[in-house]
Design an enzyme around this catalytic site. Structure first.
Site, mmCIF file in Angstrom:
data_model
loop_
_atom_site.group_PDB
_atom_site.id
_atom_site.type_symbol
_atom_site.label_atom_id
_atom_site.label_comp_id
_atom_site.label_asym_id
_atom_site.label_seq_id
_atom_site.Cartn_x
_atom_site.Cartn_y
_atom_site.Cartn_z
ATOM 1 N N PHE A 1 -37.211 -5.976 14.906
ATOM 2 C CA PHE A 1 -37.837 -5.510 15.859
ATOM 3 C C PHE A 1 -37.944 -4.021 15.900
ATOM 4 O O PHE A 1 -38.933 -3.265 16.200
ATOM 5 C CB PHE A 1 -37.164 -5.774 17.090
ATOM 6 N N SER B 1 -29.753 -7.797 10.580
ATOM 7 C CA SER B 1 -28.203 -7.446 10.670
ATOM 8 C C SER B 1 -27.378 -7.974 9.561
ATOM 9 O O SER B 1 -27.864 -8.923 8.726
ATOM 10 C CB SER B 1 -27.742 -8.165 12.094
ATOM 11 N N THR C 1 -29.328 -5.121 5.035
ATOM 12 C CA THR C 1 -28.654 -5.441 6.336
ATOM 13 C C THR C 1 -28.245 -4.337 7.063
ATOM 14 O O THR C 1 -28.947 -3.300 7.149
ATOM 15 C CB THR C 1 -27.706 -6.153 5.764
ATOM 16 N N CYS D 1 -31.828 1.550 10.826
ATOM 17 C CA CYS D 1 -30.821 1.278 9.672
ATOM 18 C C CYS D 1 -30.417 2.612 8.833
ATOM 19 O O CYS D 1 -29.247 2.650 8.147
ATOM 20 C CB CYS D 1 -30.775 0.230 8.843
ATOM 21 N N GLU E 1 -21.312 -1.582 13.206
ATOM 22 C CA GLU E 1 -22.647 -0.997 13.409
ATOM 23 C C GLU E 1 -22.934 -1.025 14.765
ATOM 24 O O GLU E 1 -23.221 -2.356 15.267
ATOM 25 C CB GLU E 1 -23.451 -1.763 12.421
#
Length: 487
Positions: A152, A229, A251, A284, A382
């Site tokens: 997203f 993720s 990821t 990320c 994270e």
């Protein structure tokens, strides 16, 4: 009250209803307004898309490479003409401010521009003489049907890493975009159609677990590109590999930024605030941890807090807003739980993101913890939110040792004017993308997005030459030509 529109999947050049009876609301995270509903599609939907894409591959893979490139160029032109509309959709679905959304649109267009260079990217190599009267040539061919699973947080840029390059190289594609950002995907489809793309070459199936598993298991799908993720990415890599598919899985991250005593503090703080709190920290490549040398730490913290105090929080469509909402209520609750955890474990909260935020959307303000240690949960996990941890260190060596303890290794940055420190950092840090005196070291489309360790599972990264290798296979032809007699 107007009826909420239910979206359809895009398969074989048509918008078709899913086989499902389950739909999920798509919500503007800044207002909680329901924008539409997206189908939680079934494996039947994936089967239809995969068969369609496989049939389309038989003809699309044989289309001349310059013709494919022309369609990608047309697509790039159309995207450029609709920048503002695309950015608006990103803001209402994702929550980014307009400036950030326009920036994402620009990066997506750059990816399409790179893919439009397919004629040169598809070139193989040859050797005129490997033995007497024998030559060899290496040709590239598309791999087949490719599946893409996108997140997203970059609903335009990340899919545009995937399908334009794959399609330009002769593959057909099935995209599973995030179910939270489907309206942007609809617009991409509309513009790609106008660019001249044949039916069946590009397909979109919305959904969740069943769609992901359908992509991982379907025998017609030969390769899978994933961004998301770590837990899901690891699952995608393992299960896709079990089904003998080529997989790249990008990821999680916990990016560290190192600030040395000789850094230009004004520039450093400006860059770090943008890197840590831009896009609500939901990227990320966000700066999650700052390790700052003790000699400059107090001054750095003072300037950081001063800069953060000026941040305007709100709806990304409003003028002057820097920090928008996180994507959903669950994400907000998760972020607040990490703030509580940081306090419980002894970190010092110097900017509290729970204060002075509106309940009209899923807002969390900029949050900064000082005196963080590597034993704390907020350092290890994270968080994917506007939360920044600060660790004070004696020197560069200690800062690198701390960064290298993390299981993640997407990016790392260094702020300094010392060329020897830059070289030492480059050679000793464990991360795939490095920034020197900048806050977000995301590379351009012609370089690979090169995460290390638990930030990436696979061999070939997204973007750059890696993406060309990922979406193609090679055929080496060795030929003997009897010596001619032209006498």
């Amino acid at each position: 009250m107007a009826e909420i529109r239910k979206l359809k999947n895009y398969i074989n050049g048509e918008w078709v209803e899913s086989k499902t009876d389950q739909y999920e609301d798509v919500v503007n995270p800044a207002t909680k307004e329901v924008l539409c509903q997206v189908p939680i599609s079934t494996k039947e939907d994936i089967d239809y898309a995969a068969q369609t894409a496989a049939e389309a591959f038989e003809t699309w893979s044989k289309v001349a490479v310059p013709r494919r490139a022309r369609i990608l160029f047309n697509f790039q032109q159309l995207l450029s003409q609709h920048k503002e509309e695309l950015a608006h959709l990103i803001t209402i679905e994702n929550g980014k401010n307009t400036k950030e959304a326009l920036g994402e649109v620009g990066r997506g267009i750059e990816n399409v521009e790179f893919a439009a260079g397919a004629p040169s990217l598809m070139m193989g190599d040859s050797l005129a003489s490997i033995a007497t009267d024998v030559e060899a040539a290496n040709y590239r061919y598309p791999i087949g049907v490719v599946g893409g699973i996108a997140p997203f947080n970059f609903p335009m840029m990340v899919p545009c890493w995937m399908f334009p390059m794959a399609i330009a190289l002769g593959n057909t594609f099935i995209l599973k975009p995030s179910e939270r950002t489907p309206l942007l995907t609809e617009k991409l489809v509309e513009l790609f159609e106008k660019a001249g793309l044949p039916k069946g070459v590009f397909n979109v199936v919305y959904g969740a677990h069943d769609v992901v598993n359908g992509i991982l298991e379907h025998p017609e799908i030969k390769a899978i590109s994933f961004v998301g993720s770590k837990p899901v990415g690891e699952y995608v890599y393992k299960k896709g590999s079990e089904h003998l598919k080529r997989v790249q899985s990008l990821t999680g991250a916990k990016n560290h930024t190192i600030v040395l005593n000789d850094a230009n503090l004004e520039d450093t703080v400006t860059n770090i605030v943008g890197a840590a709190f831009g896009s609500a920290g939901e990227r990320c490549m966000a700066c999650a941890v700052v390790t700052v040398e003790e000699g400059i730490a107090d001054e750095f913290m003072a300037k950081l807090q001063e800069k953060v105090a000026d941040i305007k929080i709100g709806n990304g469509l409003d003028d002057g807003v820097f920090l928008g909402p996180v994507i959903r209520e669950d994400n907000k609750k998760r972020t607040l739980s990490y703030i509580e955890k940081g306090l419980e474990e002894g970190a010092r909260l110097v900017c509290d993101g729970r204060e002075n935020v509106s309940d009209d959307g899923y807002f969390v303000g900029p949050t900064i913890f000082d005196n963080v240690t590597t034993e704390m949960t907020i350092w290890k996990d994270e968080i994917f939110a506007p939360v920044l941890s600060v660790i004070r260190v004696k020197n560069l060596k200690e800062a690198i040792e701390i960064a290298n303890k993390s299981e993640f290794a997407n990016g790392a940055c260094l702020f300094t004017s010392n060329s020897n420190a830059i070289r030492y950092f480059r050679e000793n840090i464990d991360a795939g993308m490095l920034g020197i005196n900048l806050g977000v070291p995301a590379p351009m489309a012609f370089f690979p997005f090169s995460g290390w360790k638990s930030s990436f599972f696979g061999t070939l990264h997204a973007n750059g030459k890696d993406s060309v290798d990922f979406y193609t296979r090679k055929k080496v032809v060795t030929a003997r030509f009897p010596a001619p007699d032209f006498n």
